[in-house]
Scaffold this motif. Structure first.
Motif, short mmCIF file in Angstrom:
data_model
loop_
_atom_site.label_atom_id
_atom_site.label_comp_id
_atom_site.label_asym_id
_atom_site.label_seq_id
_atom_site.Cartn_x
_atom_site.Cartn_y
_atom_site.Cartn_z
N TRP A 142 0.62 -1.52 0.24
CA TRP A 142 0.33 -0.07 0.26
C TRP A 142 1.09 1.29 0.58
O TRP A 142 -0.06 2.69 -0.63
N MET A 143 1.79 1.60 0.76
CA MET A 143 3.10 2.65 0.47
C MET A 143 3.46 2.75 -0.74
O MET A 143 3.50 3.79 -0.88
N ARG A 144 3.99 2.14 -1.01
CA ARG A 144 4.42 1.89 -2.13
C ARG A 144 3.48 2.27 -4.27
O ARG A 144 4.06 2.66 -4.68
N GLU A 145 2.27 1.95 -3.58
CA GLU A 145 1.45 3.25 -4.08
C GLU A 145 1.95 3.93 -4.79
O GLU A 145 1.85 4.87 -4.33
N GLU A 146 1.52 3.37 -6.32
CA GLU A 146 1.56 5.48 -6.92
C GLU A 146 0.53 5.17 -7.72
O GLU A 146 0.15 4.26 -8.81
N PRO A 147 -0.38 6.47 -7.77
CA PRO A 147 -0.46 7.61 -6.64
C PRO A 147 -1.46 6.95 -6.07
O PRO A 147 -2.18 5.37 -5.52
N GLN A 148 -0.95 7.51 -4.00
CA GLN A 148 -1.82 6.74 -3.02
C GLN A 148 -2.81 6.80 -3.63
O GLN A 148 -3.69 8.05 -3.39
N HIS A 149 -3.79 6.37 -2.16
CA HIS A 149 -4.80 6.70 -2.40
C HIS A 149 -6.12 6.06 -0.84
O HIS A 149 -5.45 4.99 -0.26
N ASN A 150 -6.49 6.94 -0.28
CA ASN A 150 -7.07 5.78 0.53
C ASN A 150 -8.51 4.42 0.72
O ASN A 150 -8.60 4.62 -1.08
N ASP A 151 -8.31 3.89 0.92
CA ASP A 151 -9.14 2.81 0.80
C ASP A 151 -9.58 2.35 2.17
O ASP A 151 -9.26 1.35 3.22
N GLU A 152 -10.76 2.79 2.56
CA GLU A 152 -12.09 2.23 3.55
C GLU A 152 -11.99 1.22 4.00
O GLU A 152 -11.68 0.74 5.37
N ALA A 153 -12.27 -0.24 3.16
CA ALA A 153 -12.44 -1.54 2.93
C ALA A 153 -10.53 -1.97 3.81
O ALA A 153 -10.80 -3.03 4.40
N ARG A 154 -9.71 -1.71 3.42
CA ARG A 154 -8.80 -1.74 2.98
C ARG A 154 -7.87 -1.52 4.09
O ARG A 154 -7.27 -2.43 5.20
N PHE A 155 -8.50 -0.07 5.32
CA PHE A 155 -8.00 0.05 6.06
C PHE A 155 -8.66 -0.64 7.23
O PHE A 155 -8.00 -1.20 8.54
N ALA A 156 -10.08 -0.66 6.98
CA ALA A 156 -10.60 -1.57 8.06
C ALA A 156 -9.86 -3.13 8.62
O ALA A 156 -9.91 -3.10 9.95
N GLU A 157 -10.17 -3.48 7.71
CA GLU A 157 -9.59 -4.97 7.40
C GLU A 157 -8.67 -5.04 7.83
O GLU A 157 -8.02 -6.01 9.32
N LEU A 158 -7.19 -4.30 7.89
CA LEU A 158 -5.86 -4.46 7.96
C LEU A 158 -6.06 -3.62 9.61
O LEU A 158 -5.72 -4.69 10.40
N ALA A 159 -6.79 -2.49 10.08
CA ALA A 159 -6.60 -2.27 11.79
C ALA A 159 -7.36 -2.96 12.29
O ALA A 159 -6.74 -3.57 13.84
N LEU A 160 -7.80 -4.21 12.50
CA LEU A 160 -9.09 -4.63 12.97
C LEU A 160 -7.72 -6.29 13.14
O LEU A 160 -7.38 -6.86 14.01
N ALA A 162 -15.96 -4.85 16.59
CA ALA A 162 -16.24 -4.72 14.84
C ALA A 162 -15.57 -3.90 14.19
O ALA A 162 -16.36 -3.60 12.18
N ASN A 163 -15.47 -2.68 14.93
CA ASN A 163 -15.30 -1.19 13.68
C ASN A 163 -13.97 -1.12 14.80
O ASN A 163 -13.95 -0.72 15.22
N TRP A 164 -12.94 -0.26 13.80
CA TRP A 164 -11.54 0.30 13.73
C TRP A 164 -11.40 1.86 14.79
O TRP A 164 -10.86 1.96 15.39
N ARG A 165 -13.16 2.27 14.51
CA ARG A 165 -13.17 3.45 15.49
C ARG A 165 -13.32 2.85 16.83
O ARG A 165 -13.47 3.72 18.30
N GLU A 166 -13.48 1.76 17.25
CA GLU A 166 -13.75 1.12 18.82
C GLU A 166 -12.69 0.25 19.13
O GLU A 166 -12.73 0.15 20.41
N ILE A 167 -11.34 0.79 18.69
CA ILE A 167 -9.93 -0.06 18.59
C ILE A 167 -9.48 0.47 20.54
O ILE A 167 -9.37 1.61 20.12
N PRO A 168 -9.48 0.66 21.19
CA PRO A 168 -8.65 1.68 22.53
C PRO A 168 -7.28 2.43 21.82
O PRO A 168 -6.10 0.89 21.80
N ALA A 169 -7.94 3.93 22.21
CA ALA A 169 -6.48 4.00 22.01
C ALA A 169 -5.33 4.30 23.40
O ALA A 169 -6.09 4.84 24.60
#
Length: 368
Positions: A13-31, A59-66
């Motif tokens: 992901w970090m090496r992709e050009e151009p970079q772009h947000n991907d909500e589904a990918r972020f949520a899966e990797l965060a959990l 069940a949601n990345w927003r619920e991950i304790p910070a």
């Protein structure tokens, strides 16, 4: 998903050009990363379980304790065996205060994260692979091996620094702050001006302020130069002090404020956040999160997310923190803006309260 699988996907992901947000990918990797850190960082796992936040319940990345950032001053929050530690970055601090520590068993993801964010924030007008002299007002990496900022600039100079790049802060003695090499830096800037060669002048806000004060004349830099500053000020009037700094930098070096970029970073994080002024000159100034991060403003007491434009404590989920803790509540206040966020200043007493509470709970819940 194993940590190796998570990191492989993040690196791609970090090496992709151009970079772009991907909500589904972020949520899966965060959990997946939360589940790994819950299992492998025992203090964090106990702390989360006591709050009813286990991988089966979140069940949601927003619920991950910070974790409050101050807890990194009290505990080694790593998700790997201590013997595997390769590098420890420590926050700057006084001899009387504790310093936050980020323990790393690999630098691969850390370095993969920093380059594209810097290129987008500070070098967006340069061609791919084009180099520029980077004059850096920090200690060299070999002189400050526990400084994440020095390491960052070392990696950036290796990838994008042209001839003449270097560090202009001498190594401090016996833990003292390093000394700014003013004459050496002045000669480098004069040489760039004489050759009409644009430069990137980079450093902490305080180092740049000291250098401006030490100059006895103005030194206009060639068109195309830019300045990157980072770090805070000792006072509380952050906006006023930064405004005064930018006025001084513009007067001394003829670099307009629109080409001065602030970086927001923390020792506890693996990613950095840059102003948008060079990447998006027509848009309002704001910090732009890399695609593998999410930034929220939360109520300091309830933890509820604040609406756009409202002030709250800055909470960051940074997937580059694979070996540590990915969700961190900072001691800073900010507000969400369209396409980014703004840092407003420190929350009085927030770090001390968060540090004490989190560390006490993590230690108290340990198994005999």
């Amino acid at each position: 998903m194993t940590r190796g699988e998570i990191e492989a996907r993040l690196l791609a992901w970090m090496r992709e050009e151009p970079q772009h947000n991907d909500e589904a990918r972020f949520a899966e990797l965060a959990l997946a990363l939360f589940a790994f850190q819950f299992r492998h960082c025992a203090p964090y796992g106990r702390w989360c379980a006591a709050r009813g936040a286990t991988p089966s319940q979140v069940a949601n990345w927003r619920e991950i304790p910070a974790v409050p950032a101050g807890a990194f001053k009290e505990l080694a929050l790593r998700s790997f065996a201590a013997a595997q530690t390769r590098r420890v970055f420590r926050s700057s601090g006084t001899t009387l205060g504790q310093r936050s520590e980020l323990h790393l068993d690999t630098l691969a993801l850390y370095e993969a994260s920093l380059l594209p964010s810097f290129e987008r924030g500070v070098l967006p007008d340069l061609g791919p692979g084009e180099r520029i002299p980077m004059l850096v007002l920090t200690e060299a990496p070999q002189d400050a091996p526990d400084s994440s900022l020095s390491h960052m600039f070392g990696a950036l100079i290796a990838r994008r620094g042209a001839a003449g790049s270097g560090f202009f802060l001498a190594r401090g003695q016996r833990g003292q702050r390093g000394e700014l090499l003013q004459r050496k830096l002045l000669r480098a800037l004069e040489a760039a001006a004489a050759e009409a060669r644009p430069v990137a002048l980079c450093g902490t806000a305080l180092a740049l302020a000291h250098f401006c004060e030490a100059l006895d004349c103005d030194l206009p830099l060639p068109a195309g130069s830019r300045i990157m500053e980072t770090g805070g000020f000792k006072g509380r009037r952050r906006d006023a002090e930064r405004g005064a700094l930018y006025e001084n930098l513009t007067r001394r070096f003829a670099v307009p404020a629109a080409r001065i970029v602030n970086q927001y970073g923390m020792t506890e994080l693996g990613s950095q956040f840059y102003d948008s002024v060079l990447a998006e000159p027509a848009a309002p100034r704001r910090k732009v999160p890399p695609p593998w991060t999410r930034v929220r403003m939360v109520d300091p007491l309830s933890g509820a997310e604040r609406p756009p434009g409202a002030t709250g404590a800055i909470e960051i989920v940074d997937l580059a923190n694979t070996g540590s803790i990915c969700a961190i509540c900072t001691a800073d206040l900010g507000r969400a803006l369209h396409g980014g966020f703004e840092v407003l200043g420190r929350a009085p007493g927030a770090e001390e309260r968060g540090c004490s509470i989190a560390a006490d709970e993590m230690l108290a819940e340990s198994t005999p």
